[in-house]
Design a protein around this motif. Structure first.
Motif, PDB file in Angstrom:
ATOM      1  N   ASP A 211       0.821  -1.213   0.000  1.00 45.43           N
ATOM      2  CA  ASP A 211       0.000   0.000   0.000  1.00 45.43           C
ATOM      3  C   ASP A 211       0.856   1.265   0.000  1.00 45.43           C
ATOM      4  O   ASP A 211       0.544   2.225  -0.701  1.00 45.43           O
ATOM      5  CB  ASP A 211      -0.931   0.009   1.221  1.00 45.43           C
ATOM      6  CG  ASP A 211      -1.985  -1.083   1.156  1.00 45.43           C
ATOM      7  OD1 ASP A 211      -2.316  -1.519   0.031  1.00 45.43           O
ATOM      8  OD2 ASP A 211      -2.475  -1.505   2.218  1.00 45.43           O
ATOM      9  N   ALA A 215       1.202   4.101  -2.887  1.00 43.76           N
ATOM     10  CA  ALA A 215       0.985   5.517  -2.591  1.00 43.76           C
ATOM     11  C   ALA A 215       2.138   6.368  -3.118  1.00 43.76           C
ATOM     12  O   ALA A 215       1.923   7.468  -3.648  1.00 43.76           O
ATOM     13  CB  ALA A 215       0.821   5.708  -1.087  1.00 43.76           C
ATOM     14  N   GLN A 218       1.757   6.749  -6.834  1.00 43.27           N
ATOM     15  CA  GLN A 218       0.688   7.669  -7.202  1.00 43.27           C
ATOM     16  C   GLN A 218       1.023   9.124  -6.893  1.00 43.27           C
ATOM     17  O   GLN A 218       0.733  10.024  -7.696  1.00 43.27           O
ATOM     18  CB  GLN A 218      -0.600   7.285  -6.470  1.00 43.27           C
ATOM     19  CG  GLN A 218      -1.795   8.179  -6.819  1.00 43.27           C
ATOM     20  CD  GLN A 218      -3.066   7.765  -6.109  1.00 43.27           C
ATOM     21  OE1 GLN A 218      -3.094   6.763  -5.394  1.00 43.27           O
ATOM     22  NE2 GLN A 218      -4.123   8.530  -6.308  1.00 43.27           N
ATOM     23  N   HIS A 219       1.661   9.377  -5.749  1.00 43.82           N
ATOM     24  CA  HIS A 219       1.812  10.754  -5.284  1.00 43.82           C
ATOM     25  C   HIS A 219       3.244  11.283  -5.326  1.00 43.82           C
ATOM     26  O   HIS A 219       3.446  12.506  -5.282  1.00 43.82           O
ATOM     27  CB  HIS A 219       1.295  10.879  -3.847  1.00 43.82           C
ATOM     28  CG  HIS A 219      -0.127  10.446  -3.685  1.00 43.82           C
ATOM     29  ND1 HIS A 219      -1.187  11.110  -4.269  1.00 43.82           N
ATOM     30  CD2 HIS A 219      -0.668   9.394  -3.005  1.00 43.82           C
ATOM     31  CE1 HIS A 219      -2.320  10.511  -3.949  1.00 43.82           C
ATOM     32  NE2 HIS A 219      -2.030   9.450  -3.190  1.00 43.82           N
ATOM     33  N   VAL A 260       3.736  12.088   0.511  1.00 42.97           N
ATOM     34  CA  VAL A 260       2.642  11.121   0.350  1.00 42.97           C
ATOM     35  C   VAL A 260       1.440  11.423   1.235  1.00 42.97           C
ATOM     36  O   VAL A 260       0.302  11.532   0.750  1.00 42.97           O
ATOM     37  CB  VAL A 260       3.143   9.687   0.637  1.00 42.97           C
ATOM     38  CG1 VAL A 260       1.977   8.697   0.619  1.00 42.97           C
ATOM     39  CG2 VAL A 260       4.200   9.281  -0.380  1.00 42.97           C
ATOM     40  N   ALA A 264      -2.587  11.549   0.088  1.00 46.01           N
ATOM     41  CA  ALA A 264      -3.326  10.286   0.060  1.00 46.01           C
ATOM     42  C   ALA A 264      -4.723  10.456   0.667  1.00 46.01           C
ATOM     43  O   ALA A 264      -4.948  11.310   1.522  1.00 46.01           O
ATOM     44  CB  ALA A 264      -2.543   9.210   0.808  1.00 46.01           C
ATOM     45  N   GLU A 265      -5.646   9.614   0.223  1.00 46.60           N
ATOM     46  CA  GLU A 265      -7.025   9.692   0.710  1.00 46.60           C
ATOM     47  C   GLU A 265      -7.368   8.580   1.700  1.00 46.60           C
ATOM     48  O   GLU A 265      -8.322   8.705   2.463  1.00 46.60           O
ATOM     49  CB  GLU A 265      -7.995   9.634  -0.476  1.00 46.60           C
ATOM     50  CG  GLU A 265      -7.857  10.817  -1.420  1.00 46.60           C
ATOM     51  CD  GLU A 265      -8.808  10.735  -2.599  1.00 46.60           C
ATOM     52  OE1 GLU A 265      -9.481   9.690  -2.740  1.00 46.60           O
ATOM     53  OE2 GLU A 265      -8.871  11.699  -3.373  1.00 46.60           O
TER      54      GLU A 265
END
Length: 479
Positions: A211, A215, A218-219, A260, A264-265
């Motif tokens: 995970d 992340a 993605q970020h 990050v 992140a959500e």
């Protein structure tokens, strides 16, 4: 399903707010600030986990200067660490955590990693392990990236905050995170304290390896390639894993929060109210110390007379510190430097370090005791063309085979036995015996015994700097 937690200890940092005891050459995580053990030792023992839960051996990230101090201190408390990754240079927490994640992913992509700084104090280990277990549920059931928020006890302006989606109650395990909040001013900190939905940001994290890597992709995608290469091309060296310097230098210097977490959500927070301190100032040390009814905290050989709300420390066994009529004062006495400051200036001590560096004072960053992989030495007297040192060599340890261009040395053994090589001759030198090393002679000192060996070294010559060492062989791979 049983979840194995993989602890990751971040052991860099300089701790300048706790100068003069904490310095760049030997920062606060290696110092017994509260109690008999160091902050690193306390952290490692806490990261062993409870007896009923599986915790892997801790993975430690540190730098070149501390690579031998870390295993030495852990061995002192009976802890056999897992991998020790050496960062070629400090690049903040994001590259360090990503390196640990990628290292673990190559071995167990389903691993859950618990990331913590090495210099925090959490007295209640049972409560901490319970909080980790609560966080692990959010990680395994929802794939959350979990951080731990400390229930504030005062309107603190020295910490960042976590804004929760709502004020937590005792029945909730992990609360969704709304946003990160920078260090506030006093009025804002007071309003956040009254609001109830703000917690201090502890800098402790828990997430599944897959995970957190996702992340980063993605970020903070630009970090992936250099850190991945630094891990893939890392070199094993005496049990350490050196990250590739060239690749590491290409990674950005950025914190995990900025890289990050703030983007992140899937973030949640486990509230923690059982006691925590980042030991970020001398006032924090006072709060953690035993104080009398007048708020007086002392350490070492200290006499305090008619004082109130003070922290007085003597860090030398030969130094008696006497304080009279002081109030709201910090006084820390080292053999080579003394700090005297008002309590309300505790957060500004790092500014004094900056000023000392600008004036070229060696006390800004280095201690009189210099720690080496074989032990340590202390400069006792420095004069014109001479220097006297006390040298402590661990059992079984050895200095490098070396010579000097500018100095000769005289060694007097005061404890244990030294095995001394001078050019092509080898001899044992016992307590109360001495040996002379002429200028330019190739020499080595070893401790063949089972107890520490201590000697007094008298250097004489035109130049006595530590850079006047030509190494021919070294069991610790120093250049």
């Amino acid at each position: 399903m049983t979840i194995t937690v993989h602890p990751v200890i971040l052991c860099g940092g300089s701790g300048t707010r706790l100068w003069p005891l904490s310095r760049k050459s030997y920062p606060k995580q290696f110092v017994p600030l509260v109690g008999e053990t160091t902050l690193l030792q306390d952290c490692a023992e806490r990261m062993l986990g409870p007896s009923e839960a599986p915790y892997a051996k801790p993975l430690v990230l540190t730098n070149e200067a501390f690579r031998f101090i870390v295993p030495e201190q852990l061995a002192e408390v009976g802890i056999d660490p897992g991998p020790i990754l050496i960062e070629p240079e400090g690049r903040n927490t994001a590259p360090a955590i990503l390196a640990a994640a990628l290292y673990l992913a190559s071995r167990n992509p389903d691993a859950i990693m618990l990331v913590a700084p090495s210099d925090h104090v959490i007295p209640d280990k049972t409560a901490f392990h319970k909080a980790v277990a609560e966080g692990a549920r959010a990680v395994s059931e929802r794939g959350d990236l979990v951080t731990f928020g400390i229930t504030p006890t005062r309107p603190e302006t020295g910490y960042g905050y976590l804004k929760l989606s709502h004020a937590p109650d005792s029945s909730e395990r992990a609360v969704p995170l709304d946003c990160f909040v920078e260090k506030p001013d006093a009025d804002t900190a007071q309003s956040m304290l009254e609001d109830g939905s703000y917690l201090w940001n502890s800098g402790i994290f828990l997430f599944a390896v897959r995970d957190i890597v996702a992340a980063f992709q993605q970020h903070a995608g630009s970090l992936i390639a250099p850190v991945q290469k630094a891990v893939a091309e890392a070199k094993t060296d005496l049990g350490f894993l050196r990250l590739d310097p060239a690749a590491w230098a290409e990674s950005a210097d950025i914190s995990i929060d900025y890289a990050v977490m703030e983007k992140a959500e899937n973030l949640s927070v486990v509230p923690f109210s059982a006691g925590w301190s980042d030991v970020g100032s001398w006032t924090a040390v006072q709060e953690l110390s035993d104080v009398n009814e007048d708020g007086v905290a002392t350490n070492g050989d200290v006499t305090a007379i008619e004082c109130r709300n003070v922290l007085i420390r003597s860090e030398s066994p030969t130094q008696e510190v006497v304080a009279m009529g002081l109030e709201n004062v910090i006084a820390v006495a080292m053999p080579d430097a003394v700090l005297v400051a008002s309590m309300d200036k505790a957060q500004d001590v790092k500014q004094a370090v900056t000023t000392l560096k600008e004036k070229g004072a060696k006390q800004a960053e280095t201690l009189p005791v210099d720690h080496r992989p074989w032990g340590w030495f202390e400069s006792l007297v420095v004069g014109d063309r001479f220097q006297v040192k006390r040298i402590h060599v661990h059992p079984g340890a050895a200095l490098s085979l070396q010579s000097h261009h500018h100095r000769s040395e005289h060694w007097i053994v005061v404890k244990g036995t030294a095995k001394v090589s001078i050019d092509d001759k080898e001899q044992l030198v016992s307590e109360n015996q001495s040996v002379y090393i002429p200028l330019g002679a190739t020499h080595r000192m070893e401790n063949p015994g089972k107890v520490p060996m201590v000697l007094i070294e008298v250097q004489t010559g035109a130049y006595l700097g530590e850079d006047d060492i030509i190494r021919y062989e070294d069991i610790y791979s120093r250049e």
